[in-house]
Design a protein around this motif. Structure first.
Motif: not given
Length: 123
Positions: A11-14, A16-25, A100-108
Motif C-alpha cells: 500500500l505504501l509503495r502504491l 508512492g507510485l500514485t504520487l509519482l503519477t499524479l505529480s507527473t500528470v 523513491d517511495r515506490s521503490l521502498g526508499y523512505g526517510l532515513k
C-alpha cells in the motif's frame, strides 16, 4: 529495525507510485518542458553527498530533500503568486519523492542509509 511487511508495504509503495503519477500528470499541465523535468528529477539525490560526512549528516540532508514539506511549500507558493515555475519544480520534486517511495526508499534514520521509515533496504 523492524520493516513494514505484507499488504501495508505494498500500500505504501502504491501510494508512492500514485504520487509519482499524479505529480507527473500535473507537471504536464504546469510544466516548463520535459528536458527540465529530466534535468531536475534527480536533484534531490544530491543530498546523498551528506553520507560522505556521516550517517547523521546524510540522514538529515536526505530527509530535508525527501520529505513532502518542501514540495508542498513550493506548490503552495506557486499557487499564491501564480508562478508556473514554482508549480513545475514542486511537481518534479514530489514526483521524485513518489518514485523513491515506490521503490521502498523512505526517510532515513541516522543508523545508516539502509534504515528507513519504510523498513530496511536490501534485507
Amino acid at each position: 529495525m523492524k520493516g513494514i511487511t505484507g499488504n501495508l508495504n505494498w500500500l505504501l509503495r502504491l501510494e508512492g507510485l500514485t504520487l509519482l503519477t499524479l505529480s507527473t500528470v500535473a507537471f504536464a499541465h504546469y510544466g516548463i518542458g520535459w528536458k527540465v523535468f529530466a534535468l531536475l528529477f534527480l536533484i534531490p539525490d544530491l543530498a546523498l553527498i551528506g553520507y560522505l560526512l556521516s550517517n547523521k549528516a546524510g540522514a538529515i540532508l536526505y530527509n530535508l530533500t525527501h520529505a513532502l514539506i518542501g514540495p508542498a511549500c513550493c506548490l503552495c507558493l506557486g499557487l499564491i503568486i501564480s508562478d508556473s515555475q514554482f508549480m513545475a519544480i514542486g511537481f518534479i520534486w514530489s514526483a521524485h519523492i513518489g518514485f523513491d517511495r515506490s521503490l521502498g526508499y523512505g526517510l532515513k534514520y541516522s543508523a545508516g542509509f539502509r534504515y528507513t521509515h519504510l523498513g530496511t533496504i536490501g534485507k
